[in-house]
Design a protein around this motif. Structure first.
Motif, PDB file in Angstrom:
ATOM      1  N   MET A 157       0.832  -0.995   0.078  1.00 19.30           N
ATOM      2  CA  MET A 157       0.053   0.150   0.003  1.00 19.30           C
ATOM      3  C   MET A 157       0.989   1.159   0.048  1.00 19.30           C
ATOM      4  O   MET A 157       1.926   1.355   0.775  1.00 19.30           O
ATOM      5  CB  MET A 157      -0.983  -0.129   1.195  1.00 19.30           C
ATOM      6  N   SER A 158       0.590   2.195  -0.953  1.00 20.42           N
ATOM      7  CA  SER A 158       1.217   3.376  -0.781  1.00 20.42           C
ATOM      8  C   SER A 158       0.412   4.741  -1.203  1.00 20.42           C
ATOM      9  O   SER A 158      -0.638   4.487  -1.995  1.00 20.42           O
ATOM     10  CB  SER A 158       2.506   3.490  -1.700  1.00 20.42           C
ATOM     11  N   ASP A 159       0.308   5.916  -0.720  1.00 20.63           N
ATOM     12  CA  ASP A 159      -0.198   6.766  -1.105  1.00 20.63           C
ATOM     13  C   ASP A 159      -1.663   6.548  -1.046  1.00 20.63           C
ATOM     14  O   ASP A 159      -2.202   7.125  -2.017  1.00 20.63           O
ATOM     15  CB  ASP A 159       0.322   7.364  -2.372  1.00 20.63           C
ATOM     16  N   ILE A 160      -2.286   5.947  -0.122  1.00 23.06           N
ATOM     17  CA  ILE A 160      -3.773   6.087  -0.076  1.00 23.06           C
ATOM     18  C   ILE A 160      -4.214   6.755   1.222  1.00 23.06           C
ATOM     19  O   ILE A 160      -3.867   6.978   2.222  1.00 23.06           O
ATOM     20  CB  ILE A 160      -4.210   4.403   0.312  1.00 23.06           C
ATOM     21  N   ASN A 161      -5.178   7.742   0.658  1.00 27.25           N
ATOM     22  CA  ASN A 161      -5.773   8.647   1.478  1.00 27.25           C
ATOM     23  C   ASN A 161      -7.276   8.425   1.862  1.00 27.25           C
ATOM     24  O   ASN A 161      -8.013   8.093   0.825  1.00 27.25           O
ATOM     25  CB  ASN A 161      -5.993  10.070   0.586  1.00 27.25           C
ATOM     26  N   VAL A 162      -7.455   8.180   3.061  1.00 27.44           N
ATOM     27  CA  VAL A 162      -8.835   7.954   3.854  1.00 27.44           C
ATOM     28  C   VAL A 162      -9.344   9.020   4.489  1.00 27.44           C
ATOM     29  O   VAL A 162      -8.657   9.629   5.358  1.00 27.44           O
ATOM     30  CB  VAL A 162      -8.759   6.837   4.613  1.00 27.44           C
ATOM     31  N   LEU A 163     -10.385   9.586   3.789  1.00 25.92           N
ATOM     32  CA  LEU A 163     -11.160  10.645   4.518  1.00 25.92           C
ATOM     33  C   LEU A 163     -12.024  10.141   5.649  1.00 25.92           C
ATOM     34  O   LEU A 163     -12.937   9.197   5.448  1.00 25.92           O
ATOM     35  CB  LEU A 163     -12.090  11.112   3.362  1.00 25.92           C
ATOM     36  N   THR A 164     -12.056  10.687   6.688  1.00 24.27           N
ATOM     37  CA  THR A 164     -12.958  10.139   7.862  1.00 24.27           C
ATOM     38  C   THR A 164     -13.998  11.317   8.284  1.00 24.27           C
ATOM     39  O   THR A 164     -13.628  12.561   8.570  1.00 24.27           O
ATOM     40  CB  THR A 164     -11.973  10.077   9.141  1.00 24.27           C
ATOM     41  N   GLY A 211       1.971   4.013   4.551  1.00 24.92           N
ATOM     42  CA  GLY A 211       1.518   4.361   3.149  1.00 24.92           C
ATOM     43  C   GLY A 211      -0.037   4.665   3.005  1.00 24.92           C
ATOM     44  O   GLY A 211      -0.699   4.904   1.956  1.00 24.92           O
ATOM     45  N   VAL A 212      -0.695   4.918   4.216  1.00 20.17           N
ATOM     46  CA  VAL A 212      -2.006   5.413   4.465  1.00 20.17           C
ATOM     47  C   VAL A 212      -2.180   6.480   5.436  1.00 20.17           C
ATOM     48  O   VAL A 212      -1.534   6.666   6.353  1.00 20.17           O
ATOM     49  CB  VAL A 212      -2.817   4.258   4.918  1.00 20.17           C
ATOM     50  N   THR A 213      -2.790   7.621   4.510  1.00 18.44           N
ATOM     51  CA  THR A 213      -2.867   8.911   5.696  1.00 18.44           C
ATOM     52  C   THR A 213      -4.400   8.884   5.768  1.00 18.44           C
ATOM     53  O   THR A 213      -5.255   8.826   4.881  1.00 18.44           O
ATOM     54  CB  THR A 213      -2.715   9.910   4.633  1.00 18.44           C
ATOM     55  N   ARG A 248      -6.805  -0.278  13.859  1.00 13.95           N
ATOM     56  CA  ARG A 248      -5.736  -0.350  12.896  1.00 13.95           C
ATOM     57  C   ARG A 248      -6.039  -1.326  11.669  1.00 13.95           C
ATOM     58  O   ARG A 248      -5.779  -1.002  10.468  1.00 13.95           O
ATOM     59  CB  ARG A 248      -4.275  -0.460  13.503  1.00 13.95           C
ATOM     60  N   ASP A 249      -6.566  -2.262  12.249  1.00 16.21           N
ATOM     61  CA  ASP A 249      -6.857  -3.273  11.347  1.00 16.21           C
ATOM     62  C   ASP A 249      -8.049  -2.790  10.333  1.00 16.21           C
ATOM     63  O   ASP A 249      -8.050  -3.405   8.897  1.00 16.21           O
ATOM     64  CB  ASP A 249      -7.533  -4.871  11.948  1.00 16.21           C
ATOM     65  N   VAL A 250      -9.301  -2.345  10.734  1.00 14.60           N
ATOM     66  CA  VAL A 250     -10.140  -1.709   9.862  1.00 14.60           C
ATOM     67  C   VAL A 250      -9.573  -0.820   8.917  1.00 14.60           C
ATOM     68  O   VAL A 250      -9.847  -0.941   7.608  1.00 14.60           O
ATOM     69  CB  VAL A 250     -11.415  -1.208  10.775  1.00 14.60           C
ATOM     70  N   VAL A 251      -8.633   0.177   9.233  1.00 13.63           N
ATOM     71  CA  VAL A 251      -7.993   1.088   8.528  1.00 13.63           C
ATOM     72  C   VAL A 251      -7.212   0.370   7.260  1.00 13.63           C
ATOM     73  O   VAL A 251      -7.288   0.626   6.085  1.00 13.63           O
ATOM     74  CB  VAL A 251      -7.282   2.014   9.165  1.00 13.63           C
ATOM     75  N   GLY A 252      -6.505  -0.616   7.714  1.00 18.70           N
ATOM     76  CA  GLY A 252      -5.577  -1.412   6.851  1.00 18.70           C
ATOM     77  C   GLY A 252      -6.317  -2.140   5.863  1.00 18.70           C
ATOM     78  O   GLY A 252      -6.061  -2.091   4.687  1.00 18.70           O
ATOM     79  N   LYS A 253      -7.440  -2.925   6.278  1.00 21.08           N
ATOM     80  CA  LYS A 253      -8.343  -3.625   5.400  1.00 21.08           C
ATOM     81  C   LYS A 253      -9.033  -2.671   4.367  1.00 21.08           C
ATOM     82  O   LYS A 253      -9.372  -2.953   3.398  1.00 21.08           O
ATOM     83  CB  LYS A 253      -9.400  -4.200   6.152  1.00 21.08           C
ATOM     84  N   ALA A 301      -6.896  -1.592   1.654  1.00 23.70           N
ATOM     85  CA  ALA A 301      -6.748  -2.787   0.721  1.00 23.70           C
ATOM     86  C   ALA A 301      -7.760  -3.041  -0.323  1.00 23.70           C
ATOM     87  O   ALA A 301      -7.507  -3.424  -1.527  1.00 23.70           O
ATOM     88  CB  ALA A 301      -6.325  -4.070   1.599  1.00 23.70           C
ATOM     89  N   GLU A 302      -8.981  -2.358   0.143  1.00 28.00           N
ATOM     90  CA  GLU A 302      -9.915  -2.349  -0.941  1.00 28.00           C
ATOM     91  C   GLU A 302      -9.950  -1.301  -2.053  1.00 28.00           C
ATOM     92  O   GLU A 302     -10.786  -1.423  -2.796  1.00 28.00           O
ATOM     93  CB  GLU A 302     -11.404  -2.056  -0.046  1.00 28.00           C
ATOM     94  N   VAL A 303      -9.160  -0.355  -1.996  1.00 30.74           N
ATOM     95  CA  VAL A 303      -8.881   0.651  -2.777  1.00 30.74           C
ATOM     96  C   VAL A 303      -8.198   0.000  -3.954  1.00 30.74           C
ATOM     97  O   VAL A 303      -7.621  -0.863  -4.044  1.00 30.74           O
ATOM     98  CB  VAL A 303      -7.851   1.825  -2.351  1.00 30.74           C
ATOM     99  N   GLY A 304      -9.062   0.098  -5.116  1.00 30.00           N
ATOM    100  CA  GLY A 304      -8.680  -0.680  -6.519  1.00 30.00           C
ATOM    101  C   GLY A 304      -8.074   0.175  -7.663  1.00 30.00           C
ATOM    102  O   GLY A 304      -8.002   1.247  -7.729  1.00 30.00           O
TER     103      GLY A 304
END
Length: 180
Positions: free
Chosen positions: A1-8, A33-35, A169-174, A177-180
């Motif tokens: 994973m790299s450069d994945i942006n998650v809006l919360t 790799g996840v922000t 942490r597990d939820v954020v990581g999974k 991983a769903e980003v395609g």
């Protein structure tokens, strides 16, 4: 994973809410790799009104949609108010669902977690939030769930609970991983 942006998006406007703390924990504990960015403007949104939803939409709406458009995924952290979704979150869903069929979160993975009083930790609100967002356009990842009774924290920040920290942490990581 790299450069994945998650809006919360946080369904509580209260500065010291447990749900805001869970969102902070998600940002602090995101995998490499996840922000994770906690959006702070939901309280500024006007109530959804199609008459306002024009090319000159209000600035808070433009800002929310821009943040959502830049995100690769979304994490919603919400309490339960009277057995359902907090109004501020439902309002954000309505703004993000437009233009119909092509909202800023269309087809992006989305997960819902949170905490509330009671033994089920807000499961009704989380289910309703998943349903509303599912209709609004994101790809809701049904398997990513975390509903924690707020009594679990006994007045402490969620980061002090190792099981909750690991689960967030597990939820954020999974989710990433769903980003395609």
């Amino acid at each position: 994973m790299s450069d994945i942006n998650v809006l919360t998006l946080v369904g509580s406007l209260r500065a010291a809410s447990v749900n805001r703390q869970l969102a902070e924990l998600a940002a602090e504990s995101a995998p490499d790799g996840v922000t994770v960015t906690v959006y702070d403007g939901l309280g500024d949104l006007p109530h959804y009104n199609e008459d306002l939803d024009t090319e000159d939409a209000p600035a808070p709406v433009v800002a929310l949609r821009a943040a959502a458009a830049q995100a690769d995924a979304a994490l919603v952290v919400t309490p339960e108010y009277n057995g359902s979704i907090p109004g501020v979150l439902k309002n954000a869903i309505d703004w993000l669902s437009r233009p119909y069929g092509n909202g800023a979160l269309k087809d992006k993975p989305l997960a819902v977690i949170g905490s509330a009083l009671g033994q089920y930790g807000g499961v009704w609100a989380h289910d309703e939030t998943r349903k509303s967002f599912g209709i609004a356009g994101p790809r809701v990842v049904e398997s990513l769930k975390l509903s924690v009774p707020s009594t679990t924290f006994d007045g402490k920040h969620p980061r002090e609970n190792s099981e909750v920290s690991a689960a967030v942490r597990d939820v954020v990581g999974k989710l990433a991983a769903e980003v395609g």
